[in-house]
Design an enzyme around this catalytic site. Structure first.
Site, short mmCIF file in Angstrom:
data_model
loop_
_atom_site.label_atom_id
_atom_site.label_comp_id
_atom_site.label_asym_id
_atom_site.label_seq_id
_atom_site.Cartn_x
_atom_site.Cartn_y
_atom_site.Cartn_z
CB CYS A 119 -0.93 0.01 1.20
SG CYS A 119 -1.99 -1.44 1.24
CG HIS A 260 -3.39 3.37 2.53
ND1 HIS A 260 -3.77 3.04 1.25
CD2 HIS A 260 -3.38 2.20 3.23
CE1 HIS A 260 -3.97 1.74 1.18
NE2 HIS A 260 -3.75 1.21 2.36
CG ASN A 290 -6.44 -1.13 1.24
OD1 ASN A 290 -5.77 -0.59 0.36
ND2 ASN A 290 -5.91 -1.65 2.33
O1 UT7 Z 1 -3.67 -1.38 3.75
C1 UT7 Z 1 -2.86 -2.23 4.46
C2 UT7 Z 1 -3.08 -2.11 5.88
N1 UT7 Z 1 -4.27 -2.83 6.26
C3 UT7 Z 1 -5.03 -2.32 7.18
O2 UT7 Z 1 -4.77 -1.25 7.62
C4 UT7 Z 1 -6.16 -3.16 7.67
C5 UT7 Z 1 -6.22 -3.02 9.16
N2 UT7 Z 1 -7.23 -3.80 9.80
C6 UT7 Z 1 -8.56 -3.52 9.76
O3 UT7 Z 1 -9.01 -2.69 9.01
C7 UT7 Z 1 -9.43 -4.24 10.75
O4 UT7 Z 1 -8.62 -4.97 11.63
C8 UT7 Z 1 -10.50 -5.19 10.13
C9 UT7 Z 1 -11.57 -4.39 9.47
C10 UT7 Z 1 -9.84 -6.14 9.15
C11 UT7 Z 1 -11.16 -6.01 11.25
O5 UT7 Z 1 -11.72 -5.14 12.22
P1 UT7 Z 1 -11.42 -5.36 13.77
O6 UT7 Z 1 -12.19 -4.33 14.47
O7 UT7 Z 1 -9.93 -5.35 13.95
O8 UT7 Z 1 -12.05 -6.76 14.02
P2 UT7 Z 1 -11.36 -8.13 14.54
O9 UT7 Z 1 -10.47 -8.70 13.50
O10 UT7 Z 1 -10.79 -7.90 15.92
O11 UT7 Z 1 -12.62 -9.06 14.69
C12 UT7 Z 1 -13.69 -8.75 15.59
C13 UT7 Z 1 -14.82 -9.75 15.34
C14 UT7 Z 1 -14.36 -11.20 15.30
O12 UT7 Z 1 -15.37 -11.99 15.91
P3 UT7 Z 1 -15.22 -12.51 17.43
O13 UT7 Z 1 -13.95 -13.32 17.44
O14 UT7 Z 1 -15.12 -11.27 18.25
O15 UT7 Z 1 -16.47 -13.29 17.62
C15 UT7 Z 1 -14.31 -11.52 13.83
O16 UT7 Z 1 -14.50 -12.88 13.55
O17 UT7 Z 1 -15.42 -9.49 14.07
C16 UT7 Z 1 -15.48 -10.71 13.32
N3 UT7 Z 1 -15.37 -10.38 11.90
C17 UT7 Z 1 -16.44 -10.14 11.12
N4 UT7 Z 1 -17.75 -10.11 11.38
C18 UT7 Z 1 -18.59 -9.80 10.37
C19 UT7 Z 1 -14.24 -10.25 11.15
N5 UT7 Z 1 -14.57 -9.95 9.89
C20 UT7 Z 1 -15.91 -9.87 9.85
C21 UT7 Z 1 -16.84 -9.54 8.83
N6 UT7 Z 1 -18.15 -9.53 9.13
N7 UT7 Z 1 -16.45 -9.27 7.56
#
Ligand code: UT7
Length: 340
Positions: A119, A260, A290
């Site tokens: 990125c 970004h 993204n």
């Molecule tokens: O460009 C390169 C750099 N990349 C980034 O900057 C990406 C950075 N990361 C993010 O944007 C976020 O971490 C995500 C959007 C990918 C995820 O958000 P989060 O707030 O960090 O969620 P998490 O991974 O901690 O997951 C929280 C919960 C989990 O469920 P449990 O374990 O709490 O029951 C996941 O399984 O959300 C669940 N989850 C979803 N639920 C519905 C993860 N993806 C999804 C989804 N829909 N698509």
């Protein structure tokens, strides 16, 4: 502020291309266990663009580049370096996507190469173009960020497939003797200790292409989302504060903060840490997701085409991605023509 003698590097033009097909959150609800509400709340993304099956990274890059060259008001024959940032090249080994784009543009016998900085690729290219121009080696550098990210996304992995989209952006960076047009500063950094935060494990020398790597899905992007998120906010906040302080520029005086576009929560956290007003911050993540190396030039292009980016106005860019890599830049827009 740069104390170098001319030639300086000037950001002469911007162009972008977004594929026609729109994949909405409602579409994703039918494919995986997710909801529009979750995606919107956690990322700010509403939809993303997906390239056609027969549309390659170089096709998109060439379209964006054609617009950028036209807007720079130069002939393609005046381009003396073509650089492409991508992690979804047309071919994983060779030839480079920059070579293919050059051919599609009718630019021949000119140095062309790809860089891999995920990125951060477009801002990395700004630092490279600046070095080539300030050293006097090149006069008009075509830089392109282009990604067909949909080609490395596992459409069953809800932790990644909701985030990414396809597209391309390009800019012409030209030599100038006018100090007012010069890049102010570019920071580019990396820390390979976090290489496993964002990785496509195959194909490569570690995991050459085989039935085994395909069966294991190692050709898809893997991300430690939450860890990446936290590090992105911390690192970017520090990096943008440093580039502003080192150049004696206040955040409130930046007309355009163009971060970004990975996640609206990251954009908001860094903007808030700088006390940025909403009107200073460019947001396109809701409509493109993204797009990796294409994200910043696509956002600059949106701003330009909205008529809000004027000659001489300062842009602050920041980015973070696989590597891990991160970068920031302070530079005026030096486009001679206003979009109509
Ligand atoms: O460009 C390169 C750099 N990349 C980034 O900057 C990406 C950075 N990361 C993010 O944007 C976020 O971490 C995500 C959007 C990918 C995820 O958000 P989060 O707030 O960090 O969620 P998490 O991974 O901690 O997951 C929280 C919960 C989990 O469920 P449990 O374990 O709490 O029951 C996941 O399984 O959300 C669940 N989850 C979803 N639920 C519905 C993860 N993806 C999804 C989804 N829909 N698509």
């Amino acid at each position: 502020m740069s104390r170098a003698l001319p030639p300086f590097a000037a950001f002469r033009s911007i162009g972008a291309y977004a594929p026609k097909k729109i994949l909405s959150n409602a579409d994703l609800e039918k494919m995986i266990d997710t909801t529009d509400a979750w995606i919107t709340k956690r990322t700010g993304i509403k939809e993303r663009r997906i390239a056609a099956e027969d549309e390659s990274t170089s096709d998109m890059g060439a379209k964006a580049a054609t617009i950028a060259i036209e807007r720079a008001g130069i002939a393609k024959e005046e381009i003396d370096l073509v650089l492409c940032a991508t992690v979804t090249p047309d071919y994983f080994n060779m030839p480079s996507t920059a070579c293919i784009i050059s051919d599609k543009l009718g630019i021949h016998n000119v140095q062309a190469l790809d860089i891999s900085a995920a990125c951060s690729g477009f801002v990395y290219l700004l630092s490279i173009a600046k070095a080539f121009i300030e050293s006097g080696m090149k006069k008009n550098v075509l830089i392109i960020g282009a990604e067909k990210f949909s080609s490395i996304v596992d459409w069953t992995d809800r932790g990644t497939c909701i985030l990414f989209g396809d597209g391309a952006g390009a800019a012409v960076i030209s030599a100038t003797t006018d100090r007012e047009e010069a890049f102010v500063d570019v920071h580019a950094s990396a820390d390979g200790a976090y290489a496993d935060f964002l990785v496509t494990p195959a194909p490569g020398s570690v995991n050459p292409m085989s039935q085994k790597t395909l069966d294991a899905g190692l050709n898809f992007v893997q991300m430690k989302g939450n860890e990446t998120f936290k590090l992105a906010v911390k690192t970017l906040t520090k990096d943008v504060k440093e580039i502003l302080a080192q150049n004696d520029i206040q955040a409130k005086d930046i007309p355009h903060f163009i971060p970004h576009q990975a996640n609206y929560r990251i954009i908001k956290a860094v903007g808030d840490a700088l006390n940025m007003r909403e009107d200073q911050v460019v947001v396109t993540v809701h409509k493109y997701g993204n797009t990796s190396a294409a994200s910043i030039p696509m956002a600059i292009n949106d701003l330009y085409e909205s008529g809000k980016l004027k000659y001489g106005e300062l842009m602050l860019l920041d980015t973070f991605g696989g590597g891990l890599t991160w970068a920031s830049a302070l530079l005026p827009f030096a486009g001679k023509r206003v979009y109509t």
